[in-house]
Design an enzyme around this catalytic site. Structure first.
Site, PDB file in Angstrom:
ATOM      1  N   ASN A 215     -55.976  -1.998 -10.398  1.00  0.00           N
ATOM      2  CA  ASN A 215     -57.384  -1.616 -10.395  1.00  0.00           C
ATOM      3  C   ASN A 215     -57.645  -0.118 -10.516  1.00  0.00           C
ATOM      4  OD1 ASN A 215     -59.126  -4.098 -10.038  1.00  0.00           O
ATOM      5  ND2 ASN A 215     -57.499  -4.443  -8.555  1.00  0.00           N
TER       6      ASN A 215
ATOM      7  N   GLU B  18     -54.981 -10.530  -7.595  1.00  0.00           N
ATOM      8  CA  GLU B  18     -54.278  -9.356  -8.154  1.00  0.00           C
ATOM      9  C   GLU B  18     -53.272  -8.801  -7.143  1.00  0.00           C
ATOM     10  OE1 GLU B  18     -57.677  -7.040  -9.267  1.00  0.00           O
ATOM     11  OE2 GLU B  18     -57.633  -7.783 -11.329  1.00  0.00           O
TER      12      GLU B  18
ATOM     13  N   THR C 175     -63.827 -11.073 -11.348  1.00  0.00           N
ATOM     14  CA  THR C 175     -64.859 -12.117 -11.471  1.00  0.00           C
ATOM     15  C   THR C 175     -64.234 -13.494 -11.354  1.00  0.00           C
ATOM     16  OG1 THR C 175     -66.332 -10.796 -12.839  1.00  0.00           O
ATOM     17  CG2 THR C 175     -66.517 -13.169 -13.080  1.00  0.00           C
TER      18      THR C 175
END
Lengths: 226, 220
Positions: free
Chosen positions: A221, A91, A1
């Site tokens: 993830n 990431e 987000t």
């Protein structure tokens, strides 16, 4: 987000603040991609509280136009700086890549093509592997859902090194260049890189900011909820 | 290949660079497991001339804090004056309870600000005015917020509000999820002959391909 907050002590009316923020977000936070996924929570907020001592609130009225444009552009530059930070910290990211699309017929087409390049998994893995795979860039350009498709005979692609040295031309007006692979590797080794695509269709341009796709992205993830 | 260090991108900013009339703080309230990590932040304006604006995700599944913030902006006509943020739990796809929780966060901040300004004695407060607090949440989707922790955290954050670099840094840390550094910047500019200041906080770091727009206009 993506979450963000920008607060200023300038005095700006709600309508002027909203107009400036929408303009700024379209050119900054709406022009970044780490992994191509859109969150349920993405929000950018702006506050203005007038504590700087400005006599009255900046509005969208014609007499405020000049000052409003100055504020809007200040906000856009600041938002762009903030947006770039998010991409740098994507990431697993090891590269920060600016994708510039120039010579488009419309800003929207340039933006869509820049987005297509920035979200291509194969382009992003090539960037991680420091592989000058311009074929993947072209494939992304050609698949982008634009209003006026590019003419393959007019498209040029280059890598622009971050150190200010000469650009490396990979494709010029649809014809592949004899690429110096050693030089290409050198450019791709740097953390910062720019991919420049010139469509040869018009005068409009757009920039997108993206990163590479690494093993770490999958690691992070693969078990996010635990 | 190991990602390059990014720690140099987070650095100290002089207190004088931050905009006047805002207070900030960040605390750990127990949403994240590690007690060293901040997970709740608060930023409030202390002036009476507040304007607020926002761009929200165009995702059809808008999280509760997005819907509540849109409502606050609409109800106040863009005059919101505070924001509460939590990380670790996105309060997304959490149904009616999620909406109640997001609204509870906003109302709790309102009440604390009213105590500070004495507005709770006013007639407006008695008639339950529109909330002036926007809400941000980030983290895992589909899990409810631990509201006891969150509400205690808001009180703690409110008690720790300040205007120094450390206060703003604390707030920036409260935004973080998988971010490897807090993202905080400030600068000054001149507008209409006045020196103005601007501060920015943001966070990524995954599920990042935003398409955001202004809140929809209320129906006539």
């Amino acid at each position: 987000t993506l979450l963000g907050l920008i607060a200023t002590d300038a005095a700006v009316s709600p309508a002027a603040l909203q107009a400036a923020l929408t303009y700024a977000v379209d050119r900054s936070f709406n022009s970044i991609s780490v992994d191509g996924d859109m969150s349920t929570n993405d929000t950018i907020l702006a506050f203005a509280n007038g504590a700087s001592g400005m006599e009255r609130e900046l509005s969208l009225a014609p007499e405020d136009r000049e000052v409003y444009i100055q504020f809007r552009d200040e906000l856009t530059a600041f938002a762009t700086e903030m947006a770039k930070l998010v991409v740098r910290d994507g990431e697993g990211a090891t590269k920060f890549v600016t994708v510039s699309v120039e010579g488009a017929g419309t800003f929207q087409d340039a933006h869509i093509i820049a987005s297509a390049i920035s979200t291509s998994s194969l382009v992003k893995t090539a960037l991680y592997g420091e592989d000058a795979n311009w074929g993947r860039i072209l494939a992304a350009v050609g698949a982008a859902p634009v209003s006026t498709p590019p003419d393959p005979q007019k498209v040029s692609v280059s890598f622009i090194p971050a150190d200010g040295s000469e650009e490396l031309r990979l494709l010029v007006a649809g014809e592949p260049e004899k690429v110096d692979e050693v030089r290409a590797k050198e450019i791709l080794k740097a953390v910062d890189l720019e991919i420049r695509v010139v469509l040869g269709q018009g005068e409009e341009s757009a920039k997108y900011y993206t990163c590479d796709l690494s093993h770490d992205y999958v690691t992070i993830n693969g078990d996010y909820r635990s | 290949r190991t990602p390059p260090s990014k720690s140099h991108l987070a650095y100290e900013i002089p207190d004088s660079s931050f905009p006047r009339g805002f207070l900030a703080s960040g605390v750990h309230c127990g949403i994240k497991k590690l007690p060293t990590l901040h997970d709740l932040g608060l930023i409030v304006s202390t002036t009476e001339r507040n304007s607020a604006a926002a761009c929200f995700t165009r995702n059809v599944f808008k999280a509760a804090p997005v819907l509540v913030s849109q409502e606050v902006l609409r109800d106040t006509g863009g005059r919101a004056a505070a924001v509460v943020v939590n990380s670790g739990c996105a309060n997304a796809v959490t149904g009616k309870k999620g909406m109640e929780d997001a609204l509870d966060m906003a109302r709790t901040v309102d009440a604390l600000r009213d105590v500070r300004t004495g507005a709770s004695d006013s007639q407006e407060a008695a008639s339950t005015p529109a909330s002036q607090t926007l809400v941000l949440s980030t983290g895992v989707i589909g899990q409810p917020l631990p509201m006891t922790n969150v509400l205690n955290g808001i009180a703690l954050a409110h008690a720790n509000l300040g205007s120094t670099f450390l206060s703003w840094q604390g707030a920036a840390r409260a935004f973080m999820t998988t971010d490897t550094f807090y993202k905080l910047r400030a600068r000054t500019f001149v507008l209409a002959g006045r020196k103005c200041r601007i501060v920015g906080i943001d966070k990524g770091a995954g599920m990042i391909h935003p398409s955001m727009g202004p809140p929809a206009q209320p129906h006539a």
